[in-house]
Design an enzyme around this catalytic site. Structure first.
Site, short mmCIF file in Angstrom:
data_model
loop_
_atom_site.label_atom_id
_atom_site.label_comp_id
_atom_site.label_asym_id
_atom_site.label_seq_id
_atom_site.Cartn_x
_atom_site.Cartn_y
_atom_site.Cartn_z
N LYS A 13 -3.20 -7.37 2.63
CA LYS A 13 -2.52 -6.09 2.39
C LYS A 13 -1.14 -6.06 3.05
CE LYS A 13 -5.36 -4.28 6.14
NZ LYS A 13 -6.44 -3.37 6.43
N CYS B 290 -8.51 0.93 11.55
CA CYS B 290 -7.85 1.84 10.62
C CYS B 290 -7.16 3.01 11.31
CB CYS B 290 -8.85 2.37 9.59
SG CYS B 290 -9.51 1.06 8.57
N ARG C 155 0.84 -1.21 0.00
CA ARG C 155 0.00 0.00 0.00
C ARG C 155 0.88 1.27 0.00
NH1 ARG C 155 -5.18 -1.08 2.42
NH2 ARG C 155 -5.87 -3.10 1.66
#
Ligand code: SF4
Length: 1411
Positions: A1046, A1319, A956
């Site tokens: 991820k 997050c 990412r």
């Protein structure tokens, strides 16, 4: 049982009235009686309730109306229309002011009065007996604290209609043994003086009056005033009547009550009355009653008694109710302030609110006539001024040096005639200096030199009667006056309350009338549109009406509630946003859905076709603006498909209805359906809400599979069915065989009192079905996530029972295809293409397919829907409001001013008008509807920003420390981040192919694509040449299946840790030598935040130290770590697929050796470093190159314009300035913004812009400055609770306590997320709140201040009041007991409040038992 006066009156109402209407002082201030009644509808006193109610009353229904005195007076014109209706209007004289009673003498309605709890109940009963004969009657009751017994409803309700009040009193006597009459005398039988008292004072005056030989007459029936009845109770010796009316006002006016005694004056004279003296009473009590009686008697004994004496104490104005009402009004003004602030921003000192609260004799709710009158007055004065100026110029009668003055006045006169003004300030200054008589005359009118923007501000109550409200007068005047009408009625209330539909649409009225600028706006939907409307209204030379929406249910509502109500209303078309220019007849629709009336207007004006042609994207919504049509269409389609399915099948029918939020219940239902079909059953699988009760009742076999949402609620797609089933009283299910299976987690609610939430929907549904006598196909089955095989343990046993009951248990499940996994989707996607292109072209839906939703993530794009309006849209038969989030890949977190301007523009033109700085220091745009998506991505690429790999199972965005104080080091780490990002970027050409290739009609210029076509870095344009001369997509690091999950890389520079270096797959700690050269990085691996509630196999983890690597090798090290993860990560279970689990499963040493093996080198020993905090430091700093940097506070990274903080506009202005003069933006991992690289020459100008747009304000509590929240509602599909919108509200509630404990300046890292995905990295915060269900959070404590230690669960599923009750005392203890410099998280551990989490694996250990 004894009851209060209000309850007693309510008792009578409930027994008689079939319709009950209550008006209350404010939305949050109920009338006392409402606590005891279930009203048919409620209204607000200020909204002219009687006007609406009078329309709703029928001849047949006995109706009760409860009104305040003010609302009754306001509704006087409508009383006469009620005369012949069975209505009783109850009015509590809250503060004992009886002047309203006598004021109503000519209303034509009988008036009865009561004074105590008992007589209030009795008189109310009498009133209804009379009303039943078809007569409206007014019942006033004076407040009383006494109690009475309630009369059983069965005894009251049998009372029939009577024709006269006397008969009604007889009925009451038979019921209660209490006698009532129109006038009631008490006192000596030989009294010569009698006090006739209209008011509650009689109770106090009786004793001293009787002691003086005088009697008291209580007025029970005031109108019609029956002199004969009065005479009938008078003792025969009475010669003097003292007429007393209780009131609040100090006035010497003649009492209107007195006039009643002159009607049949002769009868009184004939009786022997010699004198009548009228007086007014203020507050009477036991203390002053004796002296009042003495004064009255002394006065009456004078030869010429004084009329209209006023006696008694002043009424205090501090009634509790009044205070509450005042507070509510202030809160309402505060809410409505949003519009006033924008008006002020637009017009500043040029704004003239004609009916502002400080207007003489007026308040904000004053009628338009008042404001309009003021406007006309001002116009008149201005004409006078113009004439004076004209004469002054002609006569040159100023002082000696008047050349300049005359010149300015001449210019002013010319401009004034055309409706503007020039240099008013200079003129006034010169006039003051002049000193002549002419100048003095002009100065008397100096306030009219300026031309102001004139506004009348009013409420939606003006919409009920346009003719009489004055709105029409303003329209008809054609004058340049503007009206701002604020409508506060929530859409949900309008739907529920038929009465509200009586309201007129002022906008339509004005557009139909013509010659008026009209706008319909909603500040919580579009700030920019409000701004535009205010500016356009001001410019239009004629009347303007701006209808502003601000829905609130209670004045105490916070902005979040107002925002949600607004969205529902705008999305449903109830409150369309538009602007209408009468001169050009231009109609701009600023929202996408309109309601029927507006559609008709546009049709008539032929604008709808034009709108559709101009904005093709609207046409779908324009056509679908009527929910009913859509719903019925959808139902027909569903029914047809259902019939076809049934026809094609032969076996026993089995309907499987599921309610599912997370997808488990749905996939189980589908699995059951497949297995049933393979056994020869006619299976139908559908969401529970798609099963109507009518269909259900004729089914044979129905099974329900439901998961558990929120606090034991039904999932979204089962709610409507459950609500219908709950309230279905006569549903016959005797022929239907049913069974229910529930999915839940028995540990989700650890507290004993919450345990019943476990599988509650399934249990409730099963119980209800059995109550409705459905037959049992199989007993209730429960799946528990805590069982050995999770819910499968319970499910397998239950499914076997279903097959057995249906007689198909002997047959196997056939060849069941395995479920499609993410890995399958990746392989099938052809290097991330899937069917995205086709999905984007499909205009029949705002969504894309499920597997494309997974693939677009790799392109940085998530499909979401607006959850604030999900229910409403569903109820209207519409699909969710799908829109996309696009996240930018921004290695290093820096953006040029041009890039900022583009993102800002895209947010407005393509997105929802806001932009988000994320917790990984990049931009996110939300609310991109499908047809805007490609244009948005191309727009980003036009300024060299792409979104490739910003989400998905790849590396990412690479985030770095913002480091404003050291330019040299920042440049080196930014470069490292760029190298890593480019090195690990997916090589597929799919991104280019889907989003960038060729020209597009939405490109702002044909040159747009050249920018990215020639870009040497970023997404690849050309495929790779492989052997055999074939050009193919080739992913050297990823292969066709990419990573298991991820992969995130960050870089920090000690002592700062604003990126939370321990929280990511790879955390690089920069090692800087004495010359500010970054020699290399200490490499941490295996950090990660995502978990699943109550799944102990999931946990957050901090990174493990692998060692040191030189700077030129760092991208290679990252690659090798990623490759080990690629080959060893768990591809079967995505909940166990992150690197953190791979490392723990392999062991850190084995993992490290595998990395070193691939790298071909060994990690060196980690270099020493010290990290001190993970927060941002706000304000200005200068770096070693003399550039200035300002870190500004953007709460939770949301860049938007609000009435209080126009930050988005401010940053746009700043970007424009920096684009010319230099500078850049840096985004921080704490979601704030650094205005970077500002030279000393530019710093003043930059400061001015920051100041103007309130961007320089960093004066917040240290808690707020150290806090952070993820996005959550309304866009994140995984959110279980609010986060970004709620944390600021919660912090405000904690701040007062912090202030009190002296902690305002002590930093505490507090974070909130809407779900355990984490997050905003909550697991590292000293205080964390992680959403569990809507309004409920897990509270975690004890994280390390600089992000080095995980926290631990302290309490589960607690709500705001519990959060505050826990946190405040802990903060207090910290303030009193902490060691010097001890941080909150450390203190909590030392004090034994929470155990430390030493490693991710032990996150779930040592949790307090009460958690
Ligand atoms: S933490 Fe959960 S709720 Fe918050 S943004 Fe991430 S996924 Fe959504």
């Amino acid at each position: 049982m004894t009851a209060s006066q209000s309850e007693a009156v309510a008792n009578a109402i409930s027994a008689f009235a079939s319709k009950i209407y209550i008006s209350q002082p404010a939305k949050s201030v109920n009338s006392k009686i409402s606590a005891f009644l279930e009203p048919t509808a409620t209204f607000q006193d200020s909204n002219d309730p009687l006007l609406v109610i009078s329309d709703l009353i029928s001849e047949s229904d006995v109706t009760a109306i409860s009104l305040s005195p003010q609302a009754l007076i306001q509704g006087l014109p409508y009383l006469s229309s009620l005369k012949e209706r069975p209505v009783v209007i109850h009015v509590e004289l809250q503060d004992g002011n009886f002047s309203i009673v006598s004021a109503l003498k000519d209303s034509g309605l009988p008036i009865v009065l009561s004074y105590t709890a008992q007589d209030s109940q009795d008189v109310a009963i009498a009133a209804y007996a009379l009303a039943k004969s078809g007569k409206a009657i007014l019942h006033f009751y004076s407040p009383s604290d006494d109690k009475t017994k309630l009369i059983a409803a069965s005894r009251i309700s049998s009372i029939g209609a009577v024709d006269t009040l006397e008969e009604a009193f007889k009925v009451v006597k038979a019921l209660t043994w209490t006698s009532y009459s129109k006038f009631e005398y008490s006192g000596p039988s030989k009294a010569e003086t009698a006090f006739v008292v209209l008011g509650g004072a009689g109770a106090y005056l009786a004793k001293p009056a009787n002691a003086q030989g005088a009697g008291i007459i209580k007025v029970r029936s005031y109108q019609p005033f029956d002199t004969d009845s009065l005479i009938s109770v008078l003792p025969k010796n009475v010669k003097k009547l003292l007429v007393l009316e209780q009131s609040h006002e100090l006035s010497s006016n003649f009492q209107s009550f007195m006039l009643d005694f002159f009607r049949d004056f002769n009868k009184l004279i004939d009786f022997g009355i010699e004198i009548i003296v009228s007086s007014k009473l203020l507050k009477v009590s036991h203390e002053n009653s004796k002296s009042i009686v003495e004064t009255l008697l002394t006065n009456a004994n004078l030869a010429k008694p004084v009329q209209n004496l006023t006696l008694g104490a002043n009424f205090e104005s501090d009634f509790e109710e009044l205070k509450t009402l005042q507070q509510a009004k202030q809160s309402a003004v505060k809410l409505e302030d949003a519009y006033m602030k924008i008006l002020n921003q637009v017009y500043g000192s040029n704004l003239n609110i004609l009916n502002s609260e400080d207007s003489e004799g007026s308040d904000a709710s004053t009628t338009p006539e008042f404001g309009y009158g003021k406007f006309l007055y001002a116009q008149d004065k201005r004409s006078q001024l113009e004439e004076l100026v004209h004469n002054a110029i002609s006569s040159t009668s100023f002082g000696v040096d008047s050349v300049e003055l005359v010149e300015l006045l001449t210019k002013w006169l010319v401009s004034s005639k055309s409706g503007s003004a020039t240099q008013a300030d200079s003129i006034i200054e010169l006039l003051k200096k002049d000193g002549s008589e002419t100048a003095a005359k002009l100065l008397e009118l100096q306030e009219y030199f300026d031309v102001k923007s004139s506004w009348i501000v009013g409420s939606d109550s003006w919409s009920y009667d346009l003719g009489s409200s004055g709105v029409h007068n303003v329209l008809a005047s054609g004058k340049n006056v503007n009206m701002l009408i604020i409508d506060s009625t929530p859409f949900s209330d309008v739907k529920a309350n038929k009465a509200a539909s009586r309201k007129k649409d002022v906008g339509l009225y004005a557009m139909n009338f013509g010659g008026c600028y009209v706008a319909s706006v909603a500040v919580y939907s579009s700030y920019t549109q409000v701004l535009q409307a205010f500016i356009e209204a001001g410019k239009y030379d004629g009347p303007s009406i701006v209808l502003a929406y601000l829905p609130y249910k209670s004045e105490a509502d916070d902005s979040l509630e107002v925002l949600k109500e607004t969205k529902v209303a705008v999305d449903s078309g109830y409150w369309p946003l538009y602007r209408y220019q009468p001169t050009t007849s231009d109609f701009a629709l600023d929202s996408t859905v309109i309601r029927r009336e507006l559609e008709q207007f546009l049709e008539r004006e032929n604008k709808l076709t034009m709108l559709s042609a101009k904005n093709p994207e609207f046409s779908r919504n324009l056509k679908f603006s009527h929910a009913d049509d859509v719903k019925s269409k959808q139902q027909n389609v569903a029914r047809d498909a259902y019939s076809k399915l049934l026809e094609s099948l032969t076996g026993a029918p089995l309907t499987i209805a599921f309610a599912s939020d997370g997808g488990n219940a749905e996939s189980l239902a589908k699995k059951l359906g497949r297995r049933g079909a393979s056994r020869g059953l006619k299976t139908t699988v559908l969401p529970m809400d798609d099963l109507t009760l009518e269909d259900f009742a004729v089914e044979e076999n129905v099974v329900f599979i439901t998961s558990t949402s929120g606090q034991g609620e039904f999932p979204q797609n089962g709610k409507a069915f459950w609500d219908a089933l709950k309230s279905a009283a006569d549903l016959d299910l005797t022929t239907v065989k049913v069974s229910t299976f529930g999915l839940g987690d028995s540990l989700y609610w650890p507290r004993k009192e919450d345990k019943h939430y476990y599988n509650k929907p399934a249990k409730d549904l099963s119980a209800r079905l059995s109550f409705l006598q459905a037959q049992e196909l199989a007993p209730l089955g429960l799946g528990d996530d805590q069982d050995a095989d999770g819910y499968s343990t319970g499910y397998d046993a239950w499914e076997a029972l279903i097959w057995e009951a249906l007689g198909v248990s002997g047959q196997g499940n056939g060849d069941e295809p395995p479920p499609i996994t993410n890995e399958d989707m990746k392989i099938a996607s052809n290097f991330l293409r899937g069917t995205i292109v086709q999905g984007l072209q499909d205009q029949s839906t705002g969504a894309i397919s499920a597997s494309d939703q997974q693939m677009t993530k790799f392109h940085g794009i998530y499909m979401q829907d607006d959850r604030d309006i999900r229910d409403e849209r569903k109820a209207s038969g519409l699909e969710p409001a799908y829109a996309f989030m696009a996240r930018v890949r921004l290695p290093g977190g820096a953006a040029t001013p041009k890039q900022w301007l583009k993102i800002d523009e895209l947010a407005d033109v393509r997105g929802n008008g806001t932009l988000k700085i994320t917790t990984r220091a990049t931009f996110q745009l939300h609310g991109l509807v499908k047809h805007n998506l490609k244009a948005a991505i191309r727009g980003m690429n036009s300024v060299l920003m792409d979104t490739l790999g910003a989400c998905g199972d790849v590396n990412r965005n690479v985030m770095v420390s913002a480091l404003p104080g050291n330019a040299k080091v920042h440049a080196q780490i930014a470069k490292s981040s760029y190298v890593i990002s480019e090195h690990l970027l997916p090589q597929t050409t799919a991104y280019h192919e889907i989003w960038l290739e060729g020209a597009d009609e939405n490109d702002s210029s044909p040159k747009d694509s050249r920018v990215w076509e020639n870009r040497p870095d970023g997404p690849k344009k050309t495929k790779t040449l492989v052997s055999g001369n074939a050009l193919v997509d080739y992913e050297p690091f990823y292969g066709p299946t990419y990573l298991p999950r991820k992969f995130k890389v960050v870089i920090t520079v000690p002592p700062y840790n604003d990126v939370d270096v321990y929280a990511h797959d790879v955390g690089l700690v920069a090692i800087v030598d004495e010359n500010d050269i970054v020699t290399g990085y200490n490499v941490l691996a295996g950090g990660g935040m995502g978990t699943t509630h109550n799944n102990k196999k999931t946990y957050p983890r901090t990174g493990s130290m692998l060692g040191y690597a030189p700077i030129d090798q760092v991208h290679i090290v990252c690659e090798k770590i990623m490759l080990v993860q690629r080959d060893n990560g768990d591809r079967k279970n995505r909940k166990h697929a992150r690197l953190k689990y791979t490392i723990d499963d392999m062991g850190q040493d084995v993992f490290k050796s595998k990395v070193e093996e691939l790298w071909g080198q060994k990690f060196a020993e980690a270099k020493p470093f010290e990290i001190k905090s993970n927060i941002d430091y706000f304000g200005w700093v200068k770096d070693e190159l003399n550039f200035n940097h300002f870190t500004c506070f953007i709460e939770n990274g949301r860049v938007e314009d609000t009435a209080d903080l126009p930050q988005k506009t401010g940053l746009r202005e700043l970007a424009k300035y920096m684009d010319v003069n230099g500078g850049e933006f840096r985004l921080t991992g704490n979601q704030h913004l650094v205005i970077s690289n500002i030279t000393d020459e530019d710093i003043t100008a930059v400061k001015e812009i920051l100041y103007k747009y309130k961007l320089d304000n960093t004066n917040f509590s240290a808690l707020r400055l150290s806090s952070g929240a993820c996005v959550a509602f309304p866009t994140c599909g995984l959110a279980m609770a609010e986060s970004e919108r709620y944390l600021p509200v919660l912090i405000s509630k904690i701040e007062n306590a912090l202030e009190e404990y002296g902690l305002r300046h002590d930093s505490v890292v507090m974070r909130m997320t809407g779900c355990p995905n984490g997050c905003a990295r909550p697991w590292l915060a000293e205080v964390a709140l992680v959403g569990k269900a809507y309004g409920a959070y897990n509270l975690l404590l004890g994280g390390g201040y600089h992000g080095q230690r995980l926290n631990k669960l302290f309490r589960s599923s607690i709500k705001e009041d519990e959060i505050l009750a826990i946190l405040k005392p802990l903060f207090k203890r910290w303030s009193l007991e902490r060691h010097e410099g001890e941080h909150f998280g450390d203190f909590l551990i030392r004090a034994g409040v929470i155990n430390p989490t030493t490693e991710g694996k032990y996150f779930h250990d040592d949790v307090p038992v009460e958690a």
